[in-house]
Design an enzyme around this catalytic site. Structure first.
Site, PDB file in Angstrom:
ATOM      1  N   HIS A  97       0.850  -1.197   0.000  1.00 17.97           N
ATOM      2  CA  HIS A  97       0.000   0.000   0.000  1.00 17.97           C
ATOM      3  C   HIS A  97       0.886   1.248   0.000  1.00 17.97           C
ATOM      4  O   HIS A  97       1.903   1.299   0.684  1.00 17.97           O
ATOM      5  CB  HIS A  97      -0.931   0.002   1.220  1.00 17.97           C
ATOM      6  N   GLU A 167      -3.651   1.963  -7.350  1.00 13.10           N
ATOM      7  CA  GLU A 167      -4.074   3.113  -6.557  1.00 13.10           C
ATOM      8  C   GLU A 167      -3.142   4.286  -6.831  1.00 13.10           C
ATOM      9  O   GLU A 167      -2.058   4.373  -6.239  1.00 13.10           O
ATOM     10  CB  GLU A 167      -4.010   2.783  -5.061  1.00 13.10           C
TER      11      GLU A 167
END
Ligand code: 13P
Length: 255
Positions: A97, A167
Site C-alpha cells: 500500500h 491506486e
C-alpha cells in the site's frame, strides 16, 4: 462490468474498537442478501482482525490484513507476521500500500512481504501506483517497476491468489471529483494486464482481477468499474462508515 465485482474495504486506522467492527459487520450482514452479485472483503487493522473475522463468520465476506511483516524471525517488536495474521483468521493480505511505501517500504520489502504471505497461503492484494502523473509517461515505468520487482520469477502464483490494486497516490484520500477518470483508468488497466503477461502465462494474467483505489465513493464507484475496465474497487475512507460502504455496494449492484 465484471460479472461479480470485488469490493474491498480498507479500514486503515479509521475503526478503533471491536465494538465498532462488530456493529459494522452485523449491519453489513443484514444487507448482504441484496448484494449477492458482489464479492466483499474487509481489511481491518491488526488489532481488530480476530473480532472482525468472528463477526463475519459464516458469511461470504472475506477478512484480511492491511500488511504483513517481511520478516520470519520472532525478534521483531511491533511487527505482525503473515503466520500471525493467518492465525487470526485472515485469508488475504494487502501488500505494498502506498501509505506504507511512503513510510519507507521499498519494492524489495514489498516483494519479501508478498513471499511471506504466499508461504502462508494467503491471497494477496498487491498495491501499485504512481505518486504523480507526468506528461512524458514516467508514471508507466513506476508501475512497471513495482510489478516486475514483486512478480518476476515468483515461484508460484496460484491462479486466484493474486489481485492487483492500482491506486494512484495522488487520488488517495481525496473526494470523488478528484478520483481518476474512467478512460484513464481503462488505459492503465490494459497496461497492467499487458505487463502481467511478462510474468505469467497470458491466460493466467488475464484472470488476475485489477482493482482501482483512490477516492472511491458512491458517486463514482459504478462509473469507475464500468468505464475503467477494472474488476473491483479498493475503498478507503468510504469503507469506514457502514452507510457510505453500503451506498457503494448499492451503486455497483444496480442493474
Ligand atoms: P481513499 O478511498 O480514502 O482514497 O483510500 C484509498 C485507499 O488507500 C484504499 O487502500
Amino acid at each position: 462490468m465484471a460479472k461479480k465485482p470485488l469490493i474491498v474495504g480498507n479500514w486503515k486506522m479509521y475503526l478503533a474498537s471491536a465494538e465498532e467492527a462488530k456493529k459494522f459487520a452485523s449491519g453489513l450482514r443484514r444487507k448482504l442478501p441484496l448484494y449477492k452479485n458482489i464479492d466483499v472483503s474487509i481489511a481491518p487493522p491488526f488489532t481488530l482482525l480476530s473480532a472482525t473475522v468472528a463477526a463475519f463468520k459464516n458469511s461470504a465476506v472475506k477478512v484480511g490484513a492491511q500488511s504483513v511483516s517481511q520478516f520470519l524471525d520472532e525478534k521483531r517488536t511491533g511487527e505482525v507476521s503473515a503466520a500471525m495474521a493467518k492465525a487470526s483468521g485472515a485469508t488475504f493480505a494487502i501488500v505494498g500500500h502506498s501509505e506504507r511505501r511512503a513510510m519507507g517500504e521499498t519494492n524489495a520489502v514489498v516483494r519479501a512481504q508478498l513471499m511471506r504471505a504466499l508461504e502462508e497461503n494467503l491471497s494477496i492484494i498487491l498495491c501499485i501506483g504512481e505518486t504523480e502523473r507526468d506528461h512524458a509517461g514516467a508514471y508507466l515505468s513506476v508501475v512497471t517497476e513495482q510489478l516486475s520487482s514483486a512478480l518476476d520469477k515468483l515461484p508460484i502464483i496460484k491462479t486466484g491468489k493474486l489481485v492487483i490494486a492500482y491506486e494512484p497516490v495522488w487520488a488517495i484520500g481525496k473526494s470523488a471529483d478528484d478520483a481518476m477518470k474512467g478512460p484513464d483508468l481503462r488505459e492503465m488497466s490494459i497496461f497492467i494486464k499487458k505487463t502481467l503477461t511478462e510474468y505469467m502465462e497470458r491466460s493466467a494474467a488475464l484472470k488476475v482481477p485489477i482493482l482501482y483505489g483512490g477516492a472511491v465513493e458512491a458517486s463514482n464507484a459504478r462509473t469507475l468499474l464500468q468505464e475503467g475496465d477494472v474488476q473491483g474497487l479498493l475503498v478507503g475512507h468510504a469503507s469506514a462508515q457502514l452507510d457510505s460502504f453500503i451506498e457503494i455496494l448499492k451503486s455497483v449492484s444496480h442493474k
